[in-house]
Design a protein around this motif. Structure first.
Motif, PDB file in Angstrom:
ATOM      1  N   LYS A 107       0.808  -1.218   0.000  1.00  0.00           N
ATOM      2  CA  LYS A 107       0.000   0.000   0.000  1.00  0.00           C
ATOM      3  C   LYS A 107       0.844   1.273   0.000  1.00  0.00           C
ATOM      4  N   THR A 108       2.061   1.178   0.491  1.00  0.00           N
ATOM      5  CA  THR A 108       2.924   2.363   0.485  1.00  0.00           C
ATOM      6  C   THR A 108       3.390   2.694  -0.929  1.00  0.00           C
ATOM      7  N   PHE A 109       3.371   1.696  -1.805  1.00  0.00           N
ATOM      8  CA  PHE A 109       3.734   1.937  -3.203  1.00  0.00           C
ATOM      9  C   PHE A 109       2.649   2.706  -3.948  1.00  0.00           C
ATOM     10  N   SER A 110       1.404   2.578  -3.517  1.00  0.00           N
ATOM     11  CA  SER A 110       0.271   3.145  -4.270  1.00  0.00           C
ATOM     12  C   SER A 110       0.460   4.612  -4.665  1.00  0.00           C
ATOM     13  N   PRO A 111       0.880   5.500  -3.735  1.00  0.00           N
ATOM     14  CA  PRO A 111       1.058   6.906  -4.125  1.00  0.00           C
ATOM     15  C   PRO A 111       2.119   7.106  -5.201  1.00  0.00           C
ATOM     16  N   LEU A 112       3.090   6.197  -5.272  1.00  0.00           N
ATOM     17  CA  LEU A 112       4.164   6.336  -6.252  1.00  0.00           C
ATOM     18  C   LEU A 112       3.680   6.054  -7.669  1.00  0.00           C
ATOM     19  N   PHE A 113       2.564   5.351  -7.789  1.00  0.00           N
ATOM     20  CA  PHE A 113       1.991   5.077  -9.107  1.00  0.00           C
ATOM     21  C   PHE A 113       0.917   6.100  -9.471  1.00  0.00           C
ATOM     22  N   ASN A 114       0.672   7.050  -8.577  1.00  0.00           N
ATOM     23  CA  ASN A 114      -0.357   8.061  -8.802  1.00  0.00           C
ATOM     24  C   ASN A 114       0.277   9.327  -9.374  1.00  0.00           C
ATOM     25  N   PRO A 115      -0.003   9.657 -10.630  1.00  0.00           N
ATOM     26  CA  PRO A 115       0.617  10.841 -11.241  1.00  0.00           C
ATOM     27  C   PRO A 115       0.217  12.152 -10.570  1.00  0.00           C
ATOM     28  N   ALA A 116      -0.866  12.134  -9.815  1.00  0.00           N
ATOM     29  CA  ALA A 116      -1.314  13.355  -9.139  1.00  0.00           C
ATOM     30  C   ALA A 116      -0.593  13.593  -7.819  1.00  0.00           C
ATOM     31  N   MET A 117       0.145  12.596  -7.345  1.00  0.00           N
ATOM     32  CA  MET A 117       0.858  12.747  -6.073  1.00  0.00           C
ATOM     33  C   MET A 117       2.057  13.676  -6.246  1.00  0.00           C
ATOM     34  N   PRO A 118       2.175  14.747  -5.431  1.00  0.00           N
ATOM     35  CA  PRO A 118       3.323  15.658  -5.524  1.00  0.00           C
ATOM     36  C   PRO A 118       4.629  14.920  -5.239  1.00  0.00           C
ATOM     37  N   GLU A 119       5.702  15.399  -5.823  1.00  0.00           N
ATOM     38  CA  GLU A 119       7.001  14.743  -5.660  1.00  0.00           C
ATOM     39  C   GLU A 119       7.434  14.717  -4.199  1.00  0.00           C
ATOM     40  N   GLU A 120       7.045  15.735  -3.428  1.00  0.00           N
ATOM     41  CA  GLU A 120       7.405  15.753  -2.015  1.00  0.00           C
ATOM     42  C   GLU A 120       6.762  14.571  -1.283  1.00  0.00           C
ATOM     43  N   GLY A 121       5.522  14.266  -1.642  1.00  0.00           N
ATOM     44  CA  GLY A 121       4.831  13.127  -1.043  1.00  0.00           C
ATOM     45  C   GLY A 121       5.469  11.814  -1.453  1.00  0.00           C
ATOM     46  N   LYS A 122       5.870  11.737  -2.702  1.00  0.00           N
ATOM     47  CA  LYS A 122       6.512  10.513  -3.188  1.00  0.00           C
ATOM     48  C   LYS A 122       7.844  10.278  -2.475  1.00  0.00           C
ATOM     49  N   ALA A 123       8.553  11.359  -2.193  1.00  0.00           N
ATOM     50  CA  ALA A 123       9.833  11.235  -1.496  1.00  0.00           C
ATOM     51  C   ALA A 123       9.624  10.635  -0.107  1.00  0.00           C
ATOM     52  N   LEU A 124       8.558  11.047   0.563  1.00  0.00           N
ATOM     53  CA  LEU A 124       8.245  10.500   1.881  1.00  0.00           C
ATOM     54  C   LEU A 124       7.934   9.007   1.797  1.00  0.00           C
ATOM     55  N   MET A 125       7.197   8.619   0.767  1.00  0.00           N
ATOM     56  CA  MET A 125       6.852   7.206   0.586  1.00  0.00           C
ATOM     57  C   MET A 125       8.103   6.374   0.299  1.00  0.00           C
ATOM     58  N   ARG A 126       9.015   6.940  -0.490  1.00  0.00           N
ATOM     59  CA  ARG A 126      10.259   6.207  -0.797  1.00  0.00           C
ATOM     60  C   ARG A 126      11.094   6.006   0.471  1.00  0.00           C
ATOM     61  N   THR A 127      11.108   7.004   1.329  1.00  0.00           N
ATOM     62  CA  THR A 127      11.837   6.881   2.588  1.00  0.00           C
ATOM     63  C   THR A 127      11.220   5.791   3.457  1.00  0.00           C
ATOM     64  N   LYS A 128       9.902   5.804   3.546  1.00  0.00           N
ATOM     65  CA  LYS A 128       9.203   4.798   4.349  1.00  0.00           C
ATOM     66  C   LYS A 128       9.444   3.398   3.793  1.00  0.00           C
ATOM     67  N   LEU A 129       9.401   3.270   2.469  1.00  0.00           N
ATOM     68  CA  LEU A 129       9.647   1.964   1.860  1.00  0.00           C
ATOM     69  C   LEU A 129      11.076   1.499   2.117  1.00  0.00           C
ATOM     70  N   GLY A 130      12.009   2.449   2.100  1.00  0.00           N
ATOM     71  CA  GLY A 130      13.396   2.095   2.392  1.00  0.00           C
ATOM     72  C   GLY A 130      13.526   1.510   3.789  1.00  0.00           C
ATOM     73  N   GLU A 131      12.802   2.075   4.733  1.00  0.00           N
ATOM     74  CA  GLU A 131      12.826   1.567   6.111  1.00  0.00           C
ATOM     75  C   GLU A 131      12.215   0.166   6.193  1.00  0.00           C
ATOM     76  N   ARG A 132      11.126  -0.045   5.471  1.00  0.00           N
ATOM     77  CA  ARG A 132      10.467  -1.355   5.489  1.00  0.00           C
ATOM     78  C   ARG A 132      11.347  -2.416   4.833  1.00  0.00           C
ATOM     79  N   PHE A 133      11.964  -2.058   3.719  1.00  0.00           N
ATOM     80  CA  PHE A 133      12.834  -3.019   3.035  1.00  0.00           C
ATOM     81  C   PHE A 133      14.093  -3.303   3.852  1.00  0.00           C
ATOM     82  N   ALA A 134      14.548  -2.323   4.617  1.00  0.00           N
ATOM     83  CA  ALA A 134      15.709  -2.540   5.491  1.00  0.00           C
ATOM     84  C   ALA A 134      15.365  -3.594   6.538  1.00  0.00           C
TER      85      ALA A 134
END
Length: 207
Positions: A107-134
């Motif tokens: 579900k954290t990936f969902s915003p990254l596939f949404n073209p309407a999501m601002p890049e700042e929001g996507k950056a937050l999701m990427r950080t969160k995913l990095g923590e989960r994958f770690a």
């Protein structure tokens, strides 16, 4: 039995599981953009939620939600050990992983596939995913798969979401255990079979 899928989506997880299980099924392409089948059927008439996967049984019943579907598949072929026996602590460990993958990663990936999501929001999701994958990377230390040395349906699901890191620019290159896991799972014959089937289905749909 029919599996309604969309190439590269989370439906790839049960697609892999069905090949691993050796169960007979028909794969039916369901576009997540048009919500229609190749013959024009409105996919909402099959799954009111509008998304994949959906597993349709010969008696007309349908099961949705990937984690539920893959456990059903595993339980049809207990000798394949795609899931520990129901009622055991190991089975709850599997469910623990499936829940973690679906809620904390998928579900954290969902915003990254949404073209309407601002890049700042996507950056937050990427950080969160990095923590989960770690976290996952640490759990894979000394293991071939999430549950140890036995491949399970949770591994198929993790493999699928890991594939999404490429188009969404989520960097997992530093996670050596996870990198080895993705390569290991990707080499499984059933995984190759599912990937090839989805690629061919996508090509035929575009043609």
């Amino acid at each position: 039995m029919k599996l309604y899928y969309s190439p590269g989506a989370c439906s790839l997880s049960p697609h892999i599981a069905l090949y691993e299980a050796g169960l007979p099924f028909d794969a039916v392409l369901a576009s997540t953009k048009t919500h229609q089948l190749a013959d024009g059927t409105d996919y909402y008439t099959i799954n009111p939620k509008g998304y994949v996967p959906t597993l349709e049984f010969d008696d007309g019943q349908r099961l949705t939600e990937g984690p539920a579907i893959v456990q059903w598949i595993a339980d049809q072929v207990p000798d394949k050990q795609l899931a520990p026996a129901a009622g055991t602590m190991e089975r709850y460990r599997l469910m623990e992983w499936l829940n973690f993958i679906t809620t904390e990663i998928h579900k954290t990936f969902s915003p990254l596939f949404n073209p309407a999501m601002p890049e700042e929001g996507k950056a937050l999701m990427r950080t969160k995913l990095g923590e989960r994958f770690a976290y996952v990377d640490r759990q894979l230390e000394g293991r071939s798969y999430l549950m140890g040395e036995q491949f399970t349906v949770a591994d198929a699901y993790l493999f699928v979401v890991c594939r999404w890191t490429v188009p969404t620019k989520v960097d997992i290159s530093s996670f050596k255990n996870l990198q080895a896991f993705v390569q290991r799972v990707g080499e499984r014959p059933a995984v190759q079979q599912a990937l090839q089937a989805e690629a061919q289905g996508n090509a035929a749909n575009k043609g």
